[in-house]
Write an enzyme that holds these catalytic residues in place. Structure first.
Site, mmCIF file in Angstrom:
data_model
loop_
_atom_site.group_PDB
_atom_site.id
_atom_site.type_symbol
_atom_site.label_atom_id
_atom_site.label_comp_id
_atom_site.label_asym_id
_atom_site.label_seq_id
_atom_site.Cartn_x
_atom_site.Cartn_y
_atom_site.Cartn_z
ATOM 1 N N GLN B 130 0.754 -1.315 -0.253
ATOM 2 C CA GLN B 130 0.053 0.373 -0.191
ATOM 3 C C GLN B 130 1.154 1.168 0.209
ATOM 4 O O GLN B 130 1.680 1.277 0.381
ATOM 5 C CB GLN B 130 -0.835 -0.487 0.631
ATOM 6 C CG GLN B 130 -1.932 1.526 1.547
ATOM 7 C CD GLN B 130 -2.710 1.073 3.056
ATOM 8 O OE1 GLN B 130 -2.112 1.547 3.375
ATOM 9 N NE2 GLN B 130 -4.067 0.775 2.605
ATOM 10 N N GLY B 131 0.839 1.998 -1.228
ATOM 11 C CA GLY B 131 1.671 3.507 -0.597
ATOM 12 C C GLY B 131 0.565 4.311 -0.695
ATOM 13 O O GLY B 131 0.061 5.403 -1.755
ATOM 14 N N SER B 133 0.182 6.685 3.192
ATOM 15 C CA SER B 133 0.959 7.353 4.212
ATOM 16 C C SER B 133 2.709 8.096 3.190
ATOM 17 O O SER B 133 3.350 7.564 2.599
ATOM 18 C CB SER B 133 1.524 6.893 5.060
ATOM 19 O OG SER B 133 0.454 6.056 6.167
ATOM 20 N N SER B 165 4.725 -1.747 4.455
ATOM 21 C CA SER B 165 4.414 -2.692 4.661
ATOM 22 C C SER B 165 4.963 -3.453 3.145
ATOM 23 O O SER B 165 4.107 -3.748 2.173
ATOM 24 C CB SER B 165 3.739 -3.584 5.321
ATOM 25 O OG SER B 165 3.566 -2.792 6.406
ATOM 26 N N GLU B 249 -12.879 -3.457 5.402
ATOM 27 C CA GLU B 249 -11.683 -3.165 5.735
ATOM 28 C C GLU B 249 -11.989 -2.650 7.723
ATOM 29 O O GLU B 249 -11.466 -4.189 8.182
ATOM 30 C CB GLU B 249 -10.001 -2.133 5.534
ATOM 31 C CG GLU B 249 -8.877 -2.414 6.040
ATOM 32 C CD GLU B 249 -8.025 -0.761 5.588
ATOM 33 O OE1 GLU B 249 -6.882 -1.160 5.695
ATOM 34 O OE2 GLU B 249 -8.643 -0.206 5.321
ATOM 35 N N GLU B 364 -4.814 8.520 19.212
ATOM 36 C CA GLU B 364 -5.097 10.146 18.936
ATOM 37 C C GLU B 364 -5.995 10.065 18.216
ATOM 38 O O GLU B 364 -7.327 11.032 18.744
ATOM 39 C CB GLU B 364 -4.216 11.478 19.578
ATOM 40 C CG GLU B 364 -3.143 11.048 21.008
ATOM 41 C CD GLU B 364 -2.631 9.880 20.585
ATOM 42 O OE1 GLU B 364 -2.268 9.891 19.947
ATOM 43 O OE2 GLU B 364 -2.035 9.341 21.942
#
Lengths: 321, 381
Positions: B130-131, B133, B165, B249, B364
């Protein structure tokens, strides 16, 4: 056989017969009319709430522990008297013992039960709101112990929102050592506590939306928002686990006892946590007796004491292999 | 682990459980999964292939795309058995392909994209990463800046992604890029399929505090993609494409992890003989029961309708429970014990769990989301 029952229809049914609870038991009554609980008991009797899962032939409504637990979640939100779970548990124990007259008297409002707590000194006992109660119900390691109510001496009518009495430890009239009644008791108290946790969350959130400081609602501040999120998580966990445990019990699952102990453990923690956070979110008002926030905390601690508390629940949970 | 408290299985489900258990017992790999690198790729593809051949791949995928279209109850039973035998974690290099990129292509891809990619994902031929972030866009994903410049039939990509990852061993990447110059936030983003062997792509694995180097930085220098093959769900519509499978998901894809955690906590509780630790383990046991009750009821609700907002509550509950459980495990077994050592021991679990409250939006941010979207609290000025 039932598989993963969807509870949508059950929720509807329970809502239909618990709807009056907000009118009959507004939480503000505990500040404005603390002596009016006796009168409200008659309404509870008439609505049949004491016998939700007592079989019809014994005078109850004849529903299952699931309906009883879902109803108790709404009753918990309104801080129903601790006489309510004590009387329901007594009715189940007398029913189990085959004492139909005692069951009928309890469901008809002719007799009422209060919780007895284990005293620190041998031979001594405390009882919650036991005035006018016929029976005292103690949830002990041995099972459900029921004795007739004896002399009462006020121990504390200041701190817990209800009156705590000292009473001698009478010989039990009945000892119900069946796992069934123990599980029902734990589910019922867990459900009341889950209701308290839910109500505290909602009240805290509503207050955080309207109370303004530094030019904005305090709920816009992350420190307050995060308290609210934590309350929402605890309330949801307590509610879901209590419901799932009631389902397991009703379906006769082998692990129902363990699931009920887990539900009680979680509900005890959720109620303590949320009651405390609700006071914190209410700030100075939360500390005043004019705000309802303290009432939830006190009610949670009384239910906690009635079922033997968090330590006892932890001990039981670790006894399962 | 015993059968779930809220299930009473009928004969068909009991037979399904028996079938799953028998197959798993006979087929789980005889050695533990490597955590990173090419050996991890081989292991994961081999296991995926084995499940495919046995008819256990794509449990949630529709049958027209080679999946099993299992009911949620069946998925739960499968993952309970999966956890019981200690089968390889589903959070491995095949996770993105099976649980994210594949379902996104099913939901938004063209017929050609479906025909080309879906069979390869299911049968264990390709690994996806996955690209999303970027160094400047972590919890705030909509601020992403990796650029895709349209030139004729091609998009030319320049920029950088991070926390991808298994990018070092992946064949394809689901990639979010900004294709509308000057656009901001959720607008002007496109979801593309990016082959990882193209000229201009550089991958640098990042070693984590837990040991393995599965996270990667990916650099794009004039990487050229053919628009018709790459774009999924339409140009400048990438945010919507990415959200198409979000419910999925957060619904049942996490079941495997949640059930796995419940199982691990049960083992901890059984191993605990220390009276001082017992109260902590008792609470963890109750918390695990609550996680199970919440995730089963959420998964079942997601099958019959749109899942409610409580998914975000469950996700945070899981993350913090995973941390507390592994923290208790270190106290229970103590450093130096065999239970802590090894690739999959509690030392790894403990250190790796610190990512639970960071990855995919920090705890958070999760609390802000719960406060604002679930409880309706106002945003701060």
């Amino acid at each position: 056989m039932t598989i993963f029952r969807s509870l949508g229809d059950v929720h509807e049914l329970v809502d239909s017969f618990t709807r009056p609870v907000r009118t009959i038991l507004p939480v503000s009554r505990l500040r404005d009319d603390p002596d009016g609980e006796q009168n409200r008991w008659q309404a509870i009797v008439e609505l049949g709430w004491l016998g939700i899962s007592v079989p019809e032939e014994a005078g109850g409504i004849g529903l299952s522990a699931i309906e009883e637990v879902l109803a108790a979640q709404s009753f918990g939100r309104q801080l129903i008297s601790t006489n309510y779970p004590a009387t329901v548990i007594a009715a189940h124990a007398f029913h189990k013992a085959g004492d139909g007259d005692a069951v009928r008297a309890l469901l008809a409002g002719e007799a009422r039960a209060a919780f007895a707590l284990q005293g620190n000194a041998p031979g001594a006992r405390s009882a919650i709101d036991a005035e006018g109660a016929t029976y005292l119900v103690a949830l002990t390691g041995k099972g459900i112990e029921i004795c007739t109510s004896g002399s009462l001496e006020i121990n504390d009518d200041v701190h817990w929102g209800r009156t705590i009495f000292s009473t001698p430890a009478n010989e039990p009239l009945l000892l119900d050592a069946s796992p069934d009644t123990a599980i029902r008791s734990r589910l019922l108290i867990a459900a009341l506590l889950a209701g308290i946790a839910t109500e505290c969350c909602e009240r805290g959130v509503e207050y955080a939306k309207v109370r303004e400081q530094f030019g904005q609602p305090i709920g816009a501040f992350q420190a307050v928002k995060h308290h609210c999120a934590d309350m929402a998580i605890m309330a949801h966990a307590a509610k879901e686990l209590t419901t799932s445990a009631a389902l397991a019990f009703t379906e006769g699952h082998a692990e129902a006892g363990r699931e009920a102990d887990a539900a009680l453990n979680l509900a005890l923690r959720a109620a303590r946590h949320n009651a405390g956070k609700n006071i914190q979110v209410h700030g100075g008002m939360g500390f005043s007796a004019e705000c309802d926030a303290h009432l939830y905390l006190k009610a949670a601690r009384l239910l906690d004491a009635a079922c033997g508390g968090l330590s006892e629940s932890r001990r039981r949970l670790m006894n399962y292999s | 682990m015993a059968a779930t408290p809220s299930t009473i299985e009928d004969e068909a489900l009991a037979a399904f459980r028996a079938e799953a258990r028998t197959w798993l017992k006979a087929n789980i790999p005889d050695h533990a999964a490597p955590l990173d690198g090419p050996q991890s790729r081989r292991y994961v593809l081999e296991w995926q292939r084995k499940m495919y051949d046995g008819g256990w791949a794509g449990l949630t995928w529709p049958s027209e795309f080679g999946g099993r279209s299992l009911s949620v109850v069946q998925q739960i039973i499968w993952f309970e058995e999966y956890a019981r035998v200690g089968a390889p974690s589903t959070h491995n290099a095949s996770f993105v392909g099976v649980n994210h990129a594949g379902p996104t292509i099913i939901a938004c891809g063209s017929d050609a994209q479906k025909a080309f990619h879906l069979p390869k994902i299911l049968s264990g031929e390709t690994i996806w990463c996955q690209g999303f972030s970027e160094p400047g866009s972590g919890s705030d994903l909509a601020s992403l800046r990796t650029q895709g410049r349209v030139e004729g039939n091609e998009i030319i990509i320049d920029g950088q992604k991070i926390w991808s990852s298994y990018a070092d061993i992946a064949d394809y990447q689901e990639l979010l890029i900004r294709t509308e110059p000057g656009s901001e936030r959720h607008r002007g983003i496109t979801w593309v399929i990016c082959p990882m062997n193209l000229p201009g792509i550089t991958v640098r694995p990042i070693k984590t505090m837990a040991g393995p180097a599965k996270f990667c930085e990916v650099f794009y220098d004039q990487v050229r993609l053919p628009i018709d093959q790459a774009v999924v769900g339409g140009m400048n519509n990438g945010w919507k494409t990415a959200m198409a499978t979000l419910g999925f998901e957060r619904g049942t894809a996490s079941l495997a992890l949640q059930i796995g955690l419940v199982d691990k906590i049960e083992r901890l509780a059984r191993d605990c003989t220390d009276p001082v630790l017992a109260p902590r383990l008792a609470d963890l046991r109750a918390d695990a029961a609550a996680l199970r009750a919440m995730s089963y009821s959420f998964a079942l609700a997601s099958e019959t309708g749109t899942p409610g907002s409580e998914g975000s509550l469950i996700r945070l509950y899981f993350a913090e429970l995973a941390k507390r459980a592994s923290d208790a495990a270190i106290d229970l077994y103590a450093i130096g014990s065999p239970a802590l050592a090894g690739d999959h021991g509690w030392a790894f679990e403990y250190l790796d769990a610190f990512s639970e409250t960071i990855a995919g939006g920090t705890a958070e941010i999760q609390r802000n989301i719960i406060g604002e979207r679930v409880l309706g609290l106002p945003r701060g000025k």
